[in-house]
Each structure stands twice: as C-alpha cells, then as structure tokens.
Design an enzyme around this catalytic site. Sequence first.
Site, short mmCIF file in Angstrom:
data_model
loop_
_atom_site.label_atom_id
_atom_site.label_comp_id
_atom_site.label_asym_id
_atom_site.label_seq_id
_atom_site.Cartn_x
_atom_site.Cartn_y
_atom_site.Cartn_z
N ARG A 41 35.46 31.32 57.90
CA ARG A 41 34.84 30.54 56.82
C ARG A 41 34.95 29.04 57.08
NH1 ARG A 41 36.28 34.06 51.43
NH2 ARG A 41 34.24 35.06 51.27
N LYS A 206 38.18 44.37 45.36
CA LYS A 206 37.72 43.73 44.12
C LYS A 206 36.87 44.73 43.33
CE LYS A 206 37.94 39.05 45.97
NZ LYS A 206 37.21 37.89 46.47
N GLY A 356 34.43 37.80 53.01
CA GLY A 356 35.43 37.12 53.81
C GLY A 356 36.29 38.12 54.58
N GLY A 380 30.97 39.32 47.35
CA GLY A 380 30.44 39.39 45.99
C GLY A 380 29.13 38.61 45.87
#
Length: 399
Positions: A41, A206, A356, A380
């Site tokens: 990232r 998540k 990520g 997401g």
Amino acid sequence: MSIRNLDDLLAEGVSGRRVLVRADLNVPLDKQTGEITDDGRIRAVLPTLGALVQAGAKVVVCSHLGRPKGAPDPQYSLRPVAGRLGELLDAPVHFATDTVGESARATVDALADGQLALLENLRFNKGETSKDDTERGAFADQLAAFGEAYVDDAFGAVHRKHASVHDVPARLPHVAGRLVLREVEVLSRLTGEPERPYVVVLGGSKVSDKLAVIEALLPTVDRLLIGGGMCFTFLKAQGHEVGTSLLEEEMVETCGNLLARADGKILLPVDVVAADAFAPDAAHDTVPADGIPSHRLGLDIGPETVAGFTAALSGAKTVFWNGPMGVFEMPAFANGTRGVAEAITKTDAFTVVGGGDSAAAVRALGLDESSFGHISTGGGASLEYLEGKTLPGIAALEN
Ligand SMILES: Nc1ncnc2c1ncn2[C@@H]1O[C@H](COP(=O)(O)OP(=O)(O)O)[C@@H](O)[C@H]1O
Ligand SMILES: O=C(OP(=O)(O)O)[C@H](O)COP(=O)(O)O
C-alpha cells in the site's frame, strides 16, 4: 469518471503550494515486532507522491492505520510507515507526532518546496470516524488548514464516510490521485455486464462489513465461494457447531436468510483445519465442517474444500477474490489461501484480487502478481464499488 485528477492539479502548478494527500497506508504489521510485513500500500501511492514532490509541492500526507479507538495508541503509530516511505522515495519524510496538534502545525510550517510530511494516525482523533457531522466537520476543518488543495489517493478507504475522505474535499479544491483513478478504471470492468461465469471468492475477518455486500452481490454472481473467518457464521446458520471459531452471533439469522435465497450459488467449506489455539504452533487437524470440536477454532479451509472451490473456479470468465481463506500469516494455516489463489491464477478469467491482506497474501505466498488481472489495494472498497454503491470518497470528489 467525471472528476478532476492529479494531472489537472499539476497543470495548474503546485510549486510552493501545500497539497494534502489522503493515502491508505494501513499496512499489515508483525504483531510481535511491529515491523511492516507488506509495504504494497505504501508503494501504491508513490506515483502520486513522487509527482507532487517533483513538481515542488509541500506535500502533507495523512492516513489511518488499524482501528484505534479515537485516541493515541502507540501500537498503531504511523512512525514505522514514515521510515519505509522515506526509504522508498529516497527522501526524508518529516513525521508529525500528532495529527492536527502542535507537532503537525510545526512540521507542516517547516516544509520546504518538494518536501514531504506524514501526520500521525488520523484515527487517533475521535472526529475522523465520528457519525456526528459536526464533530467530523470540526476535525475536517483542522485537517483542511494544512492544504491549499486535496488529493484523495486512499482507494482502500473511499467506502468510509470519514472526515479525511468525505469532509475535507468539501473544504478544499480536490482531485483523485493516480491510484484512485486506476482502481476505478479497472474495477468498472466488473460492474455492468461482467463476462460469465462470474465467481466471487470471499474470506478474511471483517465479517459483518462484508455480509451486507453479499446480499447485494448475490443476484449478479454465478457462484459465491465463502471461506476464511467469514464461513463460520454461515456454517452456524446451517446448524453446525463451530467451536471457538470467529463468529458473528447476531448475523447468524441473516446468513440463514442469505443461504435460503441463494439458489445454491453459495458454496461453503466441507472441511476445515481446526486448531487448539490462535497460534502458529497450535495442535491442529482437518475435520469435517460439521464436526468442529467445541474447544477448537477453524483457522483454514481444508483440502477437500480447496478441491471443490478449484472445480467451481474452473471455466470462470470473471473472478473477484477478497479475503484470505485462512490465517495465511501462520504457515500451518496458509494452504487454503495458497490453493485457492493458485486455482484463480489457472483460470483464463479476468481476475481481480482486492484487499490489503489478500494482496499481502499473494506476495507473502510467493505467487506471481502478474498472473492476476488486477490487484486492488481495497477489499471493502472494491466490494462496495462492485455492489454499485455510491462511495462517500468518490462522491465527495465528484462534487
Ligand atoms: N478462519 C479465520 N479466523 C480468523 N481470522 C482469519 C481466518 N481466516 C482469515 N483470517 C484473517 O483475515 C485477515 C484478513 O481479513 P480482511 O481484512 O477481511 O481481508 P482484506 O484486508 O484482504 O480485505 C487476515 O489477517 C487473516 O489472518
Ligand atoms: O484495510 C482496509 O480495508 P480492507 O481490509 O477491506 O482492504 C482499509 O485500510 C480500510 O480500513 P477499515 O476497514 O479499518 O476502515
């Protein structure tokens, strides 16, 4: 995309101007040593930062890291990221030890043309993630004071209605950075009419974030393969015991409803690797998905599941994958992620990996990045983009 981008800003001239850049520098850290385990990232935002530095801007970078609770928390400091960013840019990165306080003001004021500062974690401030417009707005005012223009290059966070993503662009001239632009261009290929069969693979941890997305994606996909920490709430909804595995108790009913309406499109694990503890050296066995012992937790999908997922992927023409199939950071629980990732690369589909940790898994497992069509920095964010949702960060750039 009908929004202004970095080239428009550069064309206006940024030399000597302060440019605030929202990046997503939320990189995975080693829990023991705190070291960055994957800098993908950070690398992804270099084209934007490099161009601004080159053009002589005073570049003020801000980002979140992890999910601290609105107050400083040393384990989530961006300091190590400042170091890595400096190495990659081959230039000093001036680090502010707070986000909008005295250190930030002094650091920003001291910037010379073509220099770069990184502010401390945005989420050390309650205003960043607040649901209260006034509280978020007040924090956005403080942030916006550090820039004369704003660049959003935090694709991984464009689905968050947070101050730095949603409210700052309302206060400054704003453009999309190179990464945001490219992500949206590539992902738009998956909206509308993706080539079929279209298979989506979901995993990761998540769970509640992504359950909402499944509902929206179901009508558009041909198969939905669910592994990772995500699968246990579904297995529970099927009436199976899941031991001490990751479980969103309050979502069990929702998962049951989803399964009932899925028309057989959802494929769940038939076997899982169940361990005594969440630890790299924990005792573990492969067990049937309906036979997880009560004292154990599922940390990976099993080989039969990998074979089933591989069969479901063969012949796919479009594949989107978000979320590791297991705790790939621990070698004993990395086989499911490796197996499914390899199966994805063997299809002749247009393949997109998002997230990520999923992108980090591809690199950590030594897989060839170029064998995927696109590796997105947002999990997401890309899922919500595919869902066709208006993303707060993108909408803010359009205004
Ligand atoms: N069965 C599991 N139990 C607990 N955590 C899991 C399990 N499977 C995967 N994970 C964890 O999920 C994390 C990634 O989840 P997530 O953040 O949702 O993915 P991404 O960043 O790709 O969107 C990884 O750190 C991985 O260890
Ligand atoms: O890691 C991120 O998202 P992802 O895990 O969905 O790829 C982004 O940095 C957003 O972080 P958040 O999900 O804590 O808002």
